[in-house]
Design a protein around this motif. Sequence first.
Motif, PDB file in Angstrom:
ATOM      1  N   GLU A 147       0.910  -1.152  -0.123  1.00 60.18           N
ATOM      2  CA  GLU A 147       0.010   0.128   0.063  1.00 60.18           C
ATOM      3  C   GLU A 147       0.764   1.292  -0.004  1.00 60.18           C
ATOM      4  OE1 GLU A 147      -3.882   1.794   2.213  1.00 60.18           O
ATOM      5  OE2 GLU A 147      -2.987  -0.097   3.113  1.00 60.18           O
ATOM      6  N   TYR A 148       0.398   2.071  -0.938  1.00 61.25           N
ATOM      7  CA  TYR A 148       1.024   3.403  -0.935  1.00 61.25           C
ATOM      8  C   TYR A 148       0.354   4.421  -0.107  1.00 61.25           C
ATOM      9  CZ  TYR A 148       2.898   7.995  -2.611  1.00 61.25           C
ATOM     10  OH  TYR A 148       3.262   9.221  -2.868  1.00 61.25           O
ATOM     11  N   LEU A 149       0.946   5.260   0.938  1.00 66.34           N
ATOM     12  CA  LEU A 149      -0.051   6.129   1.788  1.00 66.34           C
ATOM     13  C   LEU A 149       0.480   7.430   1.548  1.00 66.34           C
ATOM     14  CD1 LEU A 149       0.580   3.801   5.101  1.00 66.34           C
ATOM     15  CD2 LEU A 149      -1.231   3.601   3.255  1.00 66.34           C
ATOM     16  N   ASP A 150      -0.631   8.251   1.620  1.00 69.38           N
ATOM     17  CA  ASP A 150      -0.311   9.844   1.711  1.00 69.38           C
ATOM     18  C   ASP A 150      -1.665  10.486   2.383  1.00 69.38           C
ATOM     19  OD1 ASP A 150       0.359  12.284   1.128  1.00 69.38           O
ATOM     20  OD2 ASP A 150       1.094  11.948  -0.893  1.00 69.38           O
ATOM     21  N   TYR A 151      -1.447  10.409   3.895  1.00 67.18           N
ATOM     22  CA  TYR A 151      -2.354  10.953   4.642  1.00 67.18           C
ATOM     23  C   TYR A 151      -2.028  10.811   6.023  1.00 67.18           C
ATOM     24  CZ  TYR A 151      -3.781   6.086   5.730  1.00 67.18           C
ATOM     25  OH  TYR A 151      -3.850   4.841   6.259  1.00 67.18           O
ATOM     26  N   GLY A 152      -2.628  11.575   6.840  1.00 67.27           N
ATOM     27  CA  GLY A 152      -2.014  11.862   8.298  1.00 67.27           C
ATOM     28  C   GLY A 152      -0.662  12.132   8.241  1.00 67.27           C
ATOM     29  N   ASN A 153       0.346  11.240   8.981  1.00 61.47           N
ATOM     30  CA  ASN A 153       1.548  11.571   9.145  1.00 61.47           C
ATOM     31  C   ASN A 153       2.383  10.924   8.053  1.00 61.47           C
ATOM     32  OD1 ASN A 153       1.446  13.237  11.353  1.00 61.47           O
ATOM     33  ND2 ASN A 153       1.629  11.384  12.837  1.00 61.47           N
ATOM     34  N   ASN A 154       1.683  10.187   7.129  1.00 63.25           N
ATOM     35  CA  ASN A 154       2.268   9.512   6.115  1.00 63.25           C
ATOM     36  C   ASN A 154       2.399  10.248   4.824  1.00 63.25           C
ATOM     37  OD1 ASN A 154       2.338   6.727   7.643  1.00 63.25           O
ATOM     38  ND2 ASN A 154      -0.064   6.988   7.517  1.00 63.25           N
ATOM     39  N   ARG A 155       3.578  10.568   4.246  1.00 63.94           N
ATOM     40  CA  ARG A 155       3.803  11.352   3.116  1.00 63.94           C
ATOM     41  C   ARG A 155       4.498  10.608   1.873  1.00 63.94           C
ATOM     42  NH1 ARG A 155       1.987  16.607   4.404  1.00 63.94           N
ATOM     43  NH2 ARG A 155       1.719  17.002   6.588  1.00 63.94           N
ATOM     44  N   GLY A 156       3.737   9.869   1.386  1.00 66.17           N
ATOM     45  CA  GLY A 156       4.275   9.213   0.363  1.00 66.17           C
ATOM     46  C   GLY A 156       5.138   7.998   0.922  1.00 66.17           C
ATOM     47  N   THR A 157       4.271   7.256   1.878  1.00 64.14           N
ATOM     48  CA  THR A 157       4.930   5.964   2.666  1.00 64.14           C
ATOM     49  C   THR A 157       4.393   4.762   2.036  1.00 64.14           C
ATOM     50  OG1 THR A 157       4.803   7.438   4.682  1.00 64.14           O
ATOM     51  CG2 THR A 157       4.882   5.097   4.913  1.00 64.14           C
ATOM     52  N   TYR A 158       5.527   3.766   2.119  1.00 63.68           N
ATOM     53  CA  TYR A 158       5.241   2.515   1.437  1.00 63.68           C
ATOM     54  C   TYR A 158       4.709   1.582   2.795  1.00 63.68           C
ATOM     55  CZ  TYR A 158       5.941  -2.232  -0.382  1.00 63.68           C
ATOM     56  OH  TYR A 158       5.933  -3.555  -0.609  1.00 63.68           O
ATOM     57  N   LEU A 159       3.754   0.774   2.567  1.00 62.52           N
ATOM     58  CA  LEU A 159       3.759  -0.203   3.653  1.00 62.52           C
ATOM     59  C   LEU A 159       3.676  -1.600   3.233  1.00 62.52           C
ATOM     60  CD1 LEU A 159       2.324  -1.305   6.444  1.00 62.52           C
ATOM     61  CD2 LEU A 159       0.199  -0.643   5.608  1.00 62.52           C
ATOM     62  N   PHE A 160       4.344  -2.438   3.722  1.00 66.75           N
ATOM     63  CA  PHE A 160       4.338  -3.974   3.329  1.00 66.75           C
ATOM     64  C   PHE A 160       3.999  -4.684   4.571  1.00 66.75           C
ATOM     65  CE2 PHE A 160       6.666  -8.054   3.328  1.00 66.75           C
ATOM     66  CZ  PHE A 160       6.058  -8.497   2.263  1.00 66.75           C
ATOM     67  N   ARG A 161       2.776  -5.469   4.471  1.00 67.47           N
ATOM     68  CA  ARG A 161       2.257  -6.088   5.567  1.00 67.47           C
ATOM     69  C   ARG A 161       1.912  -7.446   5.160  1.00 67.47           C
ATOM     70  NH1 ARG A 161      -4.242  -5.208   7.651  1.00 67.47           N
ATOM     71  NH2 ARG A 161      -3.925  -6.659   9.410  1.00 67.47           N
ATOM     72  N   ILE A 162       2.238  -8.558   5.884  1.00 66.91           N
ATOM     73  CA  ILE A 162       1.831  -9.846   6.013  1.00 66.91           C
ATOM     74  C   ILE A 162       0.746 -10.340   7.092  1.00 66.91           C
ATOM     75  CG2 ILE A 162       2.789 -12.335   5.909  1.00 66.91           C
ATOM     76  CD1 ILE A 162       5.399 -11.034   4.576  1.00 66.91           C
ATOM     77  N   GLU A 163      -0.105 -11.056   6.652  1.00 68.10           N
ATOM     78  CA  GLU A 163      -1.027 -11.558   7.731  1.00 68.10           C
ATOM     79  C   GLU A 163      -1.191 -13.026   7.159  1.00 68.10           C
ATOM     80  OE1 GLU A 163      -5.293 -10.035   9.528  1.00 68.10           O
ATOM     81  OE2 GLU A 163      -5.099  -9.721   7.428  1.00 68.10           O
ATOM     82  N   ASN A 164      -0.786 -13.792   8.392  1.00 62.57           N
ATOM     83  CA  ASN A 164      -0.935 -15.339   7.966  1.00 62.57           C
ATOM     84  C   ASN A 164      -1.594 -16.116   9.434  1.00 62.57           C
ATOM     85  OD1 ASN A 164       0.229 -17.531   6.336  1.00 62.57           O
ATOM     86  ND2 ASN A 164       0.462 -18.274   8.173  1.00 62.57           N
ATOM     87  N   ASN A 165      -2.470 -16.953   8.982  1.00 61.88           N
ATOM     88  CA  ASN A 165      -3.145 -17.803   9.909  1.00 61.88           C
ATOM     89  C   ASN A 165      -2.896 -19.345   9.453  1.00 61.88           C
ATOM     90  OD1 ASN A 165      -6.460 -18.859  10.618  1.00 61.88           O
ATOM     91  ND2 ASN A 165      -4.671 -18.822  12.128  1.00 61.88           N
ATOM     92  N   PHE A 166      -2.346 -20.105  10.172  1.00 66.35           N
ATOM     93  CA  PHE A 166      -1.909 -21.598  10.072  1.00 66.35           C
ATOM     94  C   PHE A 166      -2.649 -22.428  11.114  1.00 66.35           C
ATOM     95  CE2 PHE A 166       0.479 -25.359  10.560  1.00 66.35           C
ATOM     96  CZ  PHE A 166       0.479 -25.968   9.179  1.00 66.35           C
ATOM     97  N   ARG A 167      -3.454 -23.230  10.765  1.00 67.74           N
ATOM     98  CA  ARG A 167      -4.257 -24.084  11.869  1.00 67.74           C
ATOM     99  C   ARG A 167      -4.262 -25.565  11.437  1.00 67.74           C
ATOM    100  NH1 ARG A 167      -9.956 -20.660  10.875  1.00 67.74           N
ATOM    101  NH2 ARG A 167     -10.714 -22.152   9.012  1.00 67.74           N
TER     102      ARG A 167
END
Length: 305
Positions: A195-215
Motif C-alpha cells: 500500500e502507498y499511503l499519503d494521509y495523516g503523518n504518512n507522506r508518500g509512505t510504502y506499507l508492506f504487511r503480511i497476515e498469516n493464519n496456520f491451523r
Amino acid sequence: MNIKNIIYTFLLLHLSSFGVGREILNFYLEEPENNLYQSYGELENKDGKKYYKWKIGTGTSKLNENWTFDYDIEKKYDKNSNTDGWENTFSLYRKLEEKEVFGKNWSMDIGPYIKYNVSDISSDFGEDFKENKYSLRYRVRTNSDIGLGGAYWGFDFFLSSIDTNSRDGYSLEGNLTGSINLGYGFQNFFTIYNEYLDYGNNRGTYLFRIENNFRWTYDLNENFAFSLDSEIDSYNYYKNTDQDKSFKFNVGPYLLYSQDITEKLRIFAKIGITGYNFEEVKTKFSNVSESGLYMKIRCGFEYIF
C-alpha cells in the motif's frame, strides 16, 4: 453433517465473497441460499489485558444474479485504556464475466467499499481516533491444485480516499490473498499487502504487511472439534512516516462447538485454552514489546435465508 467428508473439497469463498456459505468447525460449506447473517461476542485476554468485541452483524446478501452486498458492523472496547469505538465495513459489488487466462478461469468483481473506523479515547490516554476509507475495489480469484484439498487465491486492488482526524489524503493498494488446504486438517490463510499511503503523518509512505493464519483441526464429532491456531500480523513502513514496524504473533489450542438449532439457525463457540502472545510496536519515538499468556473466547449465532 460429517466434517471429514468436506475437508478435501472446501473452497474458502469468504475470501472473495463471490458466494454465500458458512464456516463450521473451521471448515467451509457453500450454501444455496442468498443471505447470511452472523452475530457474536468476543473476549480477548492478552497477559491480563482485556479487549471486548461485539460483532453486531456480519453477512452477505445477494441482491440479484450480478449484485451482492456485504456488511460487517463491529463495536469494540479496550478496558485498559477506557477506549471504545466502531470498525464497520460495507461493500456493494458487481460480478463481472469470468475470463480464462493461463488455462485458469478467473472470477472478477468491482464496486464501492467503505470502512468506518473511529475510537473515543479517554482524555488521559490521548486524542480520539478516526480513519475512514472510501474506496473503489476490484478483485480477481481463481483455484489451483495445490495441497491435498487445493488452493484458492487472487488479487485485490483499492483506490481510496482517506478521512482522518489530522490530514486527509489517499492510498493505493494491491494485495495478494489466498488459502491452501494441505489435507489432514491443516489449512493456511494469507494476505500480502502492498500500500502507498499519503494521509495523516504518512507522506508518500510504502506499507508492506503480511497476515498469516496456520491451523490444524481435528473433529471430535459432528458438534465438537479441537484446533491449534497460530496467527502472524506484521507491518513494515518505509519512507516519510513516524511509524516503523509492528509485529504480532499468537499461538494456542481451541475447543470448537457448532450446533444446528434448525435448518437455518446455528449457534457456535470457539474457546481458547491458554496460549502465548507476543507483540512489538516500533516508531520513530519509541519501541515497546510485551509477551505473555493469551486467550480468546467467541460465541454467537448465524442465520441463513
